[in-house]
Write a protein that holds these residues in place. Structure first.
Motif, PDB file in Angstrom:
ATOM      1  N   LEU A  13       0.801  -1.220   0.000  1.00 55.40           N
ATOM      2  CA  LEU A  13       0.000   0.000   0.000  1.00 55.40           C
ATOM      3  C   LEU A  13       0.835   1.271   0.000  1.00 55.40           C
ATOM      4  N   SER A  14       2.125   1.150   0.290  1.00 53.41           N
ATOM      5  CA  SER A  14       2.967   2.347   0.315  1.00 53.41           C
ATOM      6  C   SER A  14       3.452   2.741  -1.074  1.00 53.41           C
ATOM      7  N   SER A  15       3.119   1.940  -2.084  1.00 60.61           N
ATOM      8  CA  SER A  15       3.526   2.226  -3.461  1.00 60.61           C
ATOM      9  C   SER A  15       2.297   2.326  -4.357  1.00 60.61           C
ATOM     10  N   LEU A  16       2.085   3.483  -4.966  1.00 63.54           N
ATOM     11  CA  LEU A  16       0.923   3.658  -5.832  1.00 63.54           C
ATOM     12  C   LEU A  16       1.000   2.738  -7.044  1.00 63.54           C
ATOM     13  N   THR A  17       2.194   2.498  -7.541  1.00 65.67           N
ATOM     14  CA  THR A  17       2.360   1.565  -8.664  1.00 65.67           C
ATOM     15  C   THR A  17       1.950   0.160  -8.253  1.00 65.67           C
ATOM     16  N   ALA A  18       2.367  -0.259  -7.055  1.00 67.60           N
ATOM     17  CA  ALA A  18       2.015  -1.589  -6.560  1.00 67.60           C
ATOM     18  C   ALA A  18       0.504  -1.708  -6.333  1.00 67.60           C
ATOM     19  N   VAL A  19      -0.122  -0.642  -5.859  1.00 66.16           N
ATOM     20  CA  VAL A  19      -1.573  -0.653  -5.646  1.00 66.16           C
ATOM     21  C   VAL A  19      -2.292  -0.842  -6.984  1.00 66.16           C
ATOM     22  N   ARG A  20      -1.847  -0.138  -8.002  1.00 66.96           N
ATOM     23  CA  ARG A  20      -2.489  -0.271  -9.322  1.00 66.96           C
ATOM     24  C   ARG A  20      -2.338  -1.691  -9.864  1.00 66.96           C
ATOM     25  N   LYS A  21      -1.184  -2.298  -9.657  1.00 59.27           N
ATOM     26  CA  LYS A  21      -0.943  -3.662 -10.124  1.00 59.27           C
ATOM     27  C   LYS A  21      -1.874  -4.644  -9.403  1.00 59.27           C
ATOM     28  N   ALA A  22      -1.983  -4.488  -8.089  1.00 59.72           N
ATOM     29  CA  ALA A  22      -2.838  -5.381  -7.311  1.00 59.72           C
ATOM     30  C   ALA A  22      -4.309  -5.192  -7.678  1.00 59.72           C
ATOM     31  N   ALA A  23      -4.720  -3.943  -7.871  1.00 60.45           N
ATOM     32  CA  ALA A  23      -6.118  -3.666  -8.239  1.00 60.45           C
ATOM     33  C   ALA A  23      -6.459  -4.296  -9.583  1.00 60.45           C
ATOM     34  N   ALA A  74      -2.339   4.222   5.321  1.00 58.68           N
ATOM     35  CA  ALA A  74      -3.664   4.441   5.898  1.00 58.68           C
ATOM     36  C   ALA A  74      -4.602   5.233   5.005  1.00 58.68           C
ATOM     37  N   LEU A  75      -4.045   6.030   4.085  1.00 58.10           N
ATOM     38  CA  LEU A  75      -4.896   6.907   3.288  1.00 58.10           C
ATOM     39  C   LEU A  75      -4.684   6.779   1.787  1.00 58.10           C
ATOM     40  N   THR A  76      -3.506   7.169   1.299  1.00 56.96           N
ATOM     41  CA  THR A  76      -3.347   7.242  -0.156  1.00 56.96           C
ATOM     42  C   THR A  76      -3.456   5.878  -0.829  1.00 56.96           C
ATOM     43  N   GLY A  77      -2.836   4.849  -0.238  1.00 62.30           N
ATOM     44  CA  GLY A  77      -2.947   3.509  -0.800  1.00 62.30           C
ATOM     45  C   GLY A  77      -4.380   2.989  -0.775  1.00 62.30           C
ATOM     46  N   PRO A  78      -5.043   3.012   0.388  1.00 58.95           N
ATOM     47  CA  PRO A  78      -6.438   2.575   0.447  1.00 58.95           C
ATOM     48  C   PRO A  78      -7.372   3.398  -0.439  1.00 58.95           C
ATOM     49  N   PHE A  79      -7.135   4.699  -0.513  1.00 59.11           N
ATOM     50  CA  PHE A  79      -7.957   5.569  -1.365  1.00 59.11           C
ATOM     51  C   PHE A  79      -7.875   5.114  -2.820  1.00 59.11           C
ATOM     52  N   LEU A  80      -6.648   4.923  -3.313  1.00 54.91           N
ATOM     53  CA  LEU A  80      -6.483   4.511  -4.706  1.00 54.91           C
ATOM     54  C   LEU A  80      -7.033   3.110  -4.935  1.00 54.91           C
ATOM     55  N   LEU A  81      -6.777   2.201  -4.012  1.00 59.08           N
ATOM     56  CA  LEU A  81      -7.292   0.836  -4.162  1.00 59.08           C
ATOM     57  C   LEU A  81      -8.816   0.832  -4.224  1.00 59.08           C
ATOM     58  N   THR A  82      -9.443   1.587  -3.335  1.00 53.70           N
ATOM     59  CA  THR A  82     -10.908   1.653  -3.318  1.00 53.70           C
ATOM     60  C   THR A  82     -11.435   2.270  -4.602  1.00 53.70           C
ATOM     61  N   LYS A  83     -10.770   3.321  -5.066  1.00 57.40           N
ATOM     62  CA  LYS A  83     -11.187   3.982  -6.301  1.00 57.40           C
ATOM     63  C   LYS A  83     -11.142   3.013  -7.479  1.00 57.40           C
ATOM     64  N   LEU A  84     -10.062   2.247  -7.571  1.00 55.12           N
ATOM     65  CA  LEU A  84      -9.883   1.333  -8.697  1.00 55.12           C
ATOM     66  C   LEU A  84     -10.803   0.114  -8.617  1.00 55.12           C
ATOM     67  N   LEU A  85     -11.195  -0.256  -7.397  1.00 58.03           N
ATOM     68  CA  LEU A  85     -12.076  -1.414  -7.221  1.00 58.03           C
ATOM     69  C   LEU A  85     -13.552  -1.033  -7.077  1.00 58.03           C
ATOM     70  N   ALA A  86     -13.835   0.263  -7.012  1.00 60.01           N
ATOM     71  CA  ALA A  86     -15.219   0.717  -6.827  1.00 60.01           C
ATOM     72  C   ALA A  86     -16.181   0.161  -7.884  1.00 60.01           C
ATOM     73  N   LEU A 139      -9.414  16.836   2.252  1.00 60.68           N
ATOM     74  CA  LEU A 139      -8.501  15.700   2.276  1.00 60.68           C
ATOM     75  C   LEU A 139      -8.715  14.804   1.063  1.00 60.68           C
ATOM     76  N   TRP A 140      -9.968  14.606   0.683  1.00 59.16           N
ATOM     77  CA  TRP A 140     -10.310  13.806  -0.495  1.00 59.16           C
ATOM     78  C   TRP A 140      -9.670  14.423  -1.754  1.00 59.16           C
ATOM     79  N   GLU A 141      -9.821  15.735  -1.882  1.00 56.90           N
ATOM     80  CA  GLU A 141      -9.282  16.425  -3.069  1.00 56.90           C
ATOM     81  C   GLU A 141      -7.759  16.390  -3.101  1.00 56.90           C
ATOM     82  N   ILE A 142      -7.131  16.543  -1.950  1.00 59.07           N
ATOM     83  CA  ILE A 142      -5.671  16.470  -1.871  1.00 59.07           C
ATOM     84  C   ILE A 142      -5.191  15.074  -2.262  1.00 59.07           C
ATOM     85  N   THR A 143      -5.925  14.064  -1.801  1.00 58.41           N
ATOM     86  CA  THR A 143      -5.536  12.689  -2.112  1.00 58.41           C
ATOM     87  C   THR A 143      -5.723  12.390  -3.590  1.00 58.41           C
ATOM     88  N   GLU A 144      -6.755  12.935  -4.192  1.00 60.62           N
ATOM     89  CA  GLU A 144      -6.924  12.791  -5.640  1.00 60.62           C
ATOM     90  C   GLU A 144      -5.717  13.348  -6.387  1.00 60.62           C
TER      91      GLU A 144
END
Length: 331
Positions: A86-96, A135-147, A317-322
């Motif tokens: 979850l600490s890597s946005l690239t890894a999150v995209r791969k897992a999603a 806790a935030l950026t990884g879960p946010f992206l994962l949830t977005k991609l799996l929504a 916070l949502w907008e910053i994370t986007e």
């Protein structure tokens, strides 16, 4: 059906047995499932009922150990391992992408993973503070991609009685309130090493989780239900080592030997700690409480610190994370 009132002493086994029919056939993704952690206990108990439990972690050997332990206890359990950092946005995209390719629907995401602390700031590959990334950026992206997959699961029910609104559960902590100012919005994208303190990083990460869940619930408008929670004080793998252990000893929450100091408050067993997570994931009484914060298996919104219940802060916070992940998360 008359449902029991769960308490601080209720266990994950108690809750899962109550909602066994709701859990049956569901696909649940749980992050942070190393043995001797709340996520493992959550996955272990859900595996007795669920159609598929996806266990995740960045360490393949630990994932293997968790899967083997669950299968040994419940040979019929359908467990699938997913490598996820979850600490890597690239890894999150791969897992999603891997999860989106699964033929099974996805009903519940449980964001349980947490990063270990450190004495100094050690930025992630994306230049973020590790606790906030996990806790935030990884879960946010994962949830977005799996929504889309979550939303599709609510449309695939064969009958009215099988309908289930997908859920996202964020494991936070009562410690979110220890940070007097909540999340430092200006420090998330470009963390300042001079401002870093391990304890404060933890408090902010847990505050961010609550804000994320509440804003997800607001924006989803009933299509996805989201909840955050305090699992209780539990001696897990993450607080038995390193800087986290030292900090807890200095705060007097652990003895000098690293054991729970019961004089400072009651500690929970692993089973009691995972109970609130399973309530958040499957208790039908929460259908009209999306966005709620839970403690001791019940809604406890009054326990959320003002800085973590502020709607304007949650939206910012949502907008910053986007901006950090480089993707808009809209419905």
């Amino acid at each position: 059906m008359s449902l029991p009132t769960f308490t601080a002493k209720s266990t994950a086994e108690d809750v899962a047995a109550t909602f066994g029919e709701q859990i049956r056939g569901k696909t649940v993704l749980v992050t942070g499932t190393s043995i001797n952690g709340i996520g493992f206990e959550t996955a272990r108990v859900l595996a007795k009922y669920a159609g598929l439990v996806i266990i995740t972690g960045y360490n393949t050997d630990r994932l293997n150990l968790s899967a083997e332990a669950i299968k040994k206890e419940t040979p019929s359990a359908n467990i699938r391992q997913l490598v996820l950092d979850l600490s890597s946005l690239t890894a999150v995209r791969k897992a999603a992408a891997e999860v989106n390719a699964y033929p099974e629907p996805l009903h519940v995401i449980i964001h349980n993973a947490a990063a270990s602390g450190s004495a100094t700031l050690n930025p992630t590959v994306d230049g973020l503070e590790p606790r906030m990334a996990t806790a935030l950026t990884g879960p946010f992206l994962l949830t977005k991609l799996l929504a889309p997959k979550l939303l599709a699961s609510s449309l695939s029910s064969s009958s009215k009685s099988d309908e289930f609104t997908p859920r996202v559960v964020v494991v936070s902590s009562a410690a979110h309130a220890f940070g007097p100012h909540g999340v430092d919005l200006g420090n998330i994208a470009h963390p300042d090493a001079a401002k870093y303190h391990n304890g404060d990083a933890y408090f902010q990460a847990k505050a961010a989780g609550i804000l994320f869940a509440s804003e997800l619930a607001r924006r989803a408008k009933g299509r996805i239900h989201a909840y955050s929670l305090h699992p209780g004080g539990i001696l897990t793998n993450i607080n038995q080592k390193g800087q986290d252990k030292l900090d807890l000893i200095s705060m007097g929450l652990l003895t000098p030997e690293g054991l729970p100091d019961e004089s400072k408050g009651a500690w929970k067993t692993m089973g009691e700690g995972a109970a609130t997570t399973i309530v958040a994931a499957f208790d039908s009484r929460l259908d009209d409480e999306s966005g709620a914060y839970l403690d001791d298996c019940v809604v406890a919104n009054e326990k959320v610190a003002p800085h973590s219940s502020n709607a304007e802060t949650a939206s910012k916070l949502w907008e910053i994370t986007e901006e950090i992940v480089g993707e808009k998360f809209t419905f």
